[in-house]
Design a protein around this motif. Structure first.
Motif, PDB file in Angstrom:
ATOM      1  N   ARG A  29       0.833  -1.215   0.000  1.00 51.23           N
ATOM      2  CA  ARG A  29       0.000   0.000   0.000  1.00 51.23           C
ATOM      3  C   ARG A  29       0.861   1.257   0.000  1.00 51.23           C
ATOM      4  NH1 ARG A  29      -5.328  -1.118  -0.687  1.00 51.23           N
ATOM      5  NH2 ARG A  29      -5.999  -2.931   0.490  1.00 51.23           N
ATOM      6  N   LEU A  30       1.985   1.223   0.706  1.00 53.16           N
ATOM      7  CA  LEU A  30       2.886   2.374   0.724  1.00 53.16           C
ATOM      8  C   LEU A  30       3.506   2.605  -0.647  1.00 53.16           C
ATOM      9  CD1 LEU A  30       4.653   1.778   4.148  1.00 53.16           C
ATOM     10  CD2 LEU A  30       3.036   3.595   3.582  1.00 53.16           C
ATOM     11  N   VAL A  31       3.828   1.518  -1.356  1.00 49.32           N
ATOM     12  CA  VAL A  31       4.383   1.635  -2.707  1.00 49.32           C
ATOM     13  C   VAL A  31       3.352   2.259  -3.640  1.00 49.32           C
ATOM     14  CG1 VAL A  31       5.220   0.350  -4.700  1.00 49.32           C
ATOM     15  CG2 VAL A  31       6.003  -0.262  -2.414  1.00 49.32           C
ATOM     16  N   GLU A  32       2.130   1.755  -3.584  1.00 48.43           N
ATOM     17  CA  GLU A  32       1.075   2.287  -4.443  1.00 48.43           C
ATOM     18  C   GLU A  32       0.751   3.739  -4.098  1.00 48.43           C
ATOM     19  OE1 GLU A  32      -0.116   0.934  -7.211  1.00 48.43           O
ATOM     20  OE2 GLU A  32       1.322  -0.660  -6.789  1.00 48.43           O
ATOM     21  N   ALA A  33       0.788   4.083  -2.826  1.00 48.86           N
ATOM     22  CA  ALA A  33       0.543   5.463  -2.408  1.00 48.86           C
ATOM     23  C   ALA A  33       1.631   6.393  -2.925  1.00 48.86           C
ATOM     24  CB  ALA A  33       0.453   5.542  -0.888  1.00 48.86           C
ATOM     25  N   SER A  34       2.875   5.934  -2.920  1.00 49.75           N
ATOM     26  CA  SER A  34       3.971   6.774  -3.427  1.00 49.75           C
ATOM     27  C   SER A  34       3.824   6.989  -4.933  1.00 49.75           C
ATOM     28  CB  SER A  34       5.319   6.151  -3.099  1.00 49.75           C
ATOM     29  OG  SER A  34       5.480   4.913  -3.753  1.00 49.75           O
ATOM     30  N   LYS A  35       3.468   5.934  -5.666  1.00 49.73           N
ATOM     31  CA  LYS A  35       3.248   6.080  -7.112  1.00 49.73           C
ATOM     32  C   LYS A  35       2.084   7.034  -7.384  1.00 49.73           C
ATOM     33  CE  LYS A  35       4.878   1.528  -8.583  1.00 49.73           C
ATOM     34  NZ  LYS A  35       4.454   0.274  -9.243  1.00 49.73           N
ATOM     35  N   HIS A  36       1.044   6.918  -6.578  1.00 48.30           N
ATOM     36  CA  HIS A  36      -0.117   7.800  -6.732  1.00 48.30           C
ATOM     37  C   HIS A  36       0.273   9.260  -6.508  1.00 48.30           C
ATOM     38  CE1 HIS A  36      -4.259   9.169  -6.612  1.00 48.30           C
ATOM     39  NE2 HIS A  36      -3.984   9.758  -5.457  1.00 48.30           N
ATOM     40  N   ASP A  37       1.085   9.521  -5.482  1.00 46.65           N
ATOM     41  CA  ASP A  37       1.535  10.887  -5.209  1.00 46.65           C
ATOM     42  C   ASP A  37       2.312  11.460  -6.389  1.00 46.65           C
ATOM     43  OD1 ASP A  37       0.369  10.902  -2.740  1.00 46.65           O
ATOM     44  OD2 ASP A  37       2.244  10.631  -1.614  1.00 46.65           O
ATOM     45  N   ILE A  38       3.170  10.656  -6.984  1.00 48.60           N
ATOM     46  CA  ILE A  38       3.969  11.114  -8.128  1.00 48.60           C
ATOM     47  C   ILE A  38       3.064  11.407  -9.315  1.00 48.60           C
ATOM     48  CG2 ILE A  38       5.733  10.433  -9.792  1.00 48.60           C
ATOM     49  CD1 ILE A  38       6.949   8.739  -7.444  1.00 48.60           C
ATOM     50  N   ARG A  39       2.152  10.486  -9.616  1.00 42.76           N
ATOM     51  CA  ARG A  39       1.239  10.689 -10.752  1.00 42.76           C
ATOM     52  C   ARG A  39       0.337  11.905 -10.532  1.00 42.76           C
ATOM     53  NH1 ARG A  39       0.408   4.546 -10.523  1.00 42.76           N
ATOM     54  NH2 ARG A  39       1.833   3.803 -12.124  1.00 42.76           N
ATOM     55  N   LYS A  40      -0.126  12.089  -9.291  1.00 44.76           N
ATOM     56  CA  LYS A  40      -0.987  13.229  -8.965  1.00 44.76           C
ATOM     57  C   LYS A  40      -0.233  14.544  -9.160  1.00 44.76           C
ATOM     58  CE  LYS A  40      -2.134  13.877  -4.664  1.00 44.76           C
ATOM     59  NZ  LYS A  40      -2.756  13.777  -3.325  1.00 44.76           N
ATOM     60  N   TYR A  41       1.019  14.595  -8.740  1.00 41.57           N
ATOM     61  CA  TYR A  41       1.840  15.793  -8.922  1.00 41.57           C
ATOM     62  C   TYR A  41       2.014  16.099 -10.406  1.00 41.57           C
ATOM     63  CZ  TYR A  41       5.907  18.804  -9.169  1.00 41.57           C
ATOM     64  OH  TYR A  41       6.748  19.832  -9.480  1.00 41.57           O
ATOM     65  N   VAL A  42       2.330  15.070 -11.198  1.00 42.92           N
ATOM     66  CA  VAL A  42       2.552  15.272 -12.635  1.00 42.92           C
ATOM     67  C   VAL A  42       1.267  15.746 -13.312  1.00 42.92           C
ATOM     68  CG1 VAL A  42       3.071  14.079 -14.797  1.00 42.92           C
ATOM     69  CG2 VAL A  42       4.498  13.702 -12.788  1.00 42.92           C
ATOM     70  N   LYS A  43       0.146  15.150 -12.958  1.00 46.86           N
ATOM     71  CA  LYS A  43      -1.134  15.553 -13.542  1.00 46.86           C
ATOM     72  C   LYS A  43      -1.449  17.006 -13.206  1.00 46.86           C
ATOM     73  CE  LYS A  43      -5.999  14.339 -13.778  1.00 46.86           C
ATOM     74  NZ  LYS A  43      -7.048  13.444 -13.328  1.00 46.86           N
ATOM     75  N   ARG A  44      -1.207  17.404 -11.960  1.00 44.95           N
ATOM     76  CA  ARG A  44      -1.460  18.775 -11.537  1.00 44.95           C
ATOM     77  C   ARG A  44      -0.560  19.754 -12.288  1.00 44.95           C
ATOM     78  NH1 ARG A  44      -0.897  18.296  -6.176  1.00 44.95           N
ATOM     79  NH2 ARG A  44       1.306  18.781  -6.241  1.00 44.95           N
ATOM     80  N   GLU A  45       0.703  19.401 -12.457  1.00 44.43           N
ATOM     81  CA  GLU A  45       1.631  20.285 -13.161  1.00 44.43           C
ATOM     82  C   GLU A  45       1.288  20.395 -14.649  1.00 44.43           C
ATOM     83  OE1 GLU A  45       4.271  22.221 -11.892  1.00 44.43           O
ATOM     84  OE2 GLU A  45       3.119  21.730 -10.102  1.00 44.43           O
ATOM     85  N   ARG A  46       0.884  19.291 -15.262  1.00 41.00           N
ATOM     86  CA  ARG A  46       0.540  19.324 -16.688  1.00 41.00           C
ATOM     87  C   ARG A  46      -0.728  20.116 -16.960  1.00 41.00           C
ATOM     88  NH1 ARG A  46       2.072  13.157 -18.440  1.00 41.00           N
ATOM     89  NH2 ARG A  46       4.257  13.619 -18.906  1.00 41.00           N
ATOM     90  N   SER A  47      -1.594  20.262 -15.972  1.00 42.86           N
ATOM     91  CA  SER A  47      -2.835  21.001 -16.180  1.00 42.86           C
ATOM     92  C   SER A  47      -2.647  22.514 -16.042  1.00 42.86           C
ATOM     93  CB  SER A  47      -3.904  20.521 -15.206  1.00 42.86           C
ATOM     94  OG  SER A  47      -3.567  20.884 -13.888  1.00 42.86           O
ATOM     95  N   ARG A  48      -1.502  22.950 -15.565  1.00 44.88           N
ATOM     96  CA  ARG A  48      -1.229  24.384 -15.451  1.00 44.88           C
ATOM     97  C   ARG A  48      -1.186  25.019 -16.828  1.00 44.88           C
ATOM     98  NH1 ARG A  48       4.159  24.465 -12.453  1.00 44.88           N
ATOM     99  NH2 ARG A  48       4.301  26.380 -13.637  1.00 44.88           N
ATOM    100  N   ASP A  49      -1.508  26.301 -16.903  1.00 46.19           N
ATOM    101  CA  ASP A  49      -1.444  27.032 -18.167  1.00 46.19           C
ATOM    102  C   ASP A  49      -0.005  27.163 -18.625  1.00 46.19           C
ATOM    103  OD1 ASP A  49      -4.182  27.379 -18.211  1.00 46.19           O
ATOM    104  OD2 ASP A  49      -4.089  29.315 -17.170  1.00 46.19           O
ATOM    105  N   LEU A  50       0.197  27.019 -19.934  1.00 50.14           N
ATOM    106  CA  LEU A  50       1.543  27.138 -20.502  1.00 50.14           C
ATOM    107  C   LEU A  50       1.888  28.600 -20.730  1.00 50.14           C
ATOM    108  CD1 LEU A  50       1.363  24.307 -23.167  1.00 50.14           C
ATOM    109  CD2 LEU A  50       2.756  24.312 -21.116  1.00 50.14           C
ATOM    110  N   PRO A  51       3.102  29.028 -20.408  1.00 51.40           N
ATOM    111  CA  PRO A  51       3.529  30.389 -20.725  1.00 51.40           C
ATOM    112  C   PRO A  51       3.699  30.549 -22.236  1.00 51.40           C
ATOM    113  CG  PRO A  51       5.041  29.326 -19.167  1.00 51.40           C
ATOM    114  CD  PRO A  51       4.086  28.301 -19.636  1.00 51.40           C
ATOM    115  N   ALA A  52       3.770  31.761 -22.688  1.00 44.92           N
ATOM    116  CA  ALA A  52       3.951  32.034 -24.116  1.00 44.92           C
ATOM    117  C   ALA A  52       5.277  31.451 -24.592  1.00 44.92           C
ATOM    118  CB  ALA A  52       3.936  33.543 -24.365  1.00 44.92           C
ATOM    119  N   GLY A  53       5.248  30.774 -25.737  1.00 44.85           N
ATOM    120  CA  GLY A  53       6.452  30.215 -26.324  1.00 44.85           C
ATOM    121  C   GLY A  53       6.820  28.830 -25.825  1.00 44.85           C
TER     122      GLY A  53
END
Length: 109
Positions: A16-40
Motif C-alpha cells: 500500500r505504501l508503494v502504491e501510495a507513493s506512485k499515486h503521489d507522483i502521478r498526482k503531482y505530474v497531472k497537476r503540473e501538466r494542467s497548469r497554463d503554458l507560458p507564451a512560447g
C-alpha cells in the motif's frame, strides 16, 4: 517534488505504501501538466532523479520512473528518493527526410 518515501512503516502494508507513493507522483505530474503554458512553451517537461537517498540520486527519464520504483521494491529497499521538477518543453522540428527514412525502416522490420 522532492521526497523520500519510506517503505517500512509500523502498522502499514508495504504494498500500500508503494502504491501510495506512485499515486503521489502521478498526482503531482497531472497537476503540473494542467497548469497554463507560458507564451512560447509547447508542453511541460520533467527533470527526474531517483535513488535510495538524496545523495545517491541519479538523473533518469520520467518514463522509467515507475519501473525503477518497482525494481527498488523487489530488491527490498527500505526507502527511495524521487525528485520530479517541472521545466518548459519545446518541440523540435524533425528534418523532412528523417520521417521518410524512419517510415521505410519500419516497413522492413
Amino acid at each position: 517534488m522532492r521526497k523520500t518515501f519510506l517503505l517500512n512503516i509500523e502498522g502499514k502494508n508495504r504494498d500500500r505504501l508503494v502504491e501510495a507513493s506512485k499515486h503521489d507522483i502521478r498526482k503531482y505530474v497531472k497537476r503540473e501538466r494542467s497548469r497554463d503554458l507560458p507564451a512560447g512553451v509547447d508542453f511541460w517537461d520533467f527533470d527526474c532523479k531517483f535513488g535510495s537517498n538524496e545523495a545517491t540520486a541519479a538523473v533518469v527519464h520520467f518514463a522509467t520512473l515507475m519501473a525503477l520504483i518497482d525494481t527498488a521494491v523487489q530488491e527490498g529497499a527500505e526507502q527511495f528518493y524521487v525528485e520530479v521538477v517541472t521545466r518548459h518543453g519545446h518541440r523540435s522540428v524533425r528534418p523532412q527526410g528523417a520521417e521518410a527514412a524512419s517510415a521505410r525502416e519500419e516497413d522492413f522490420e
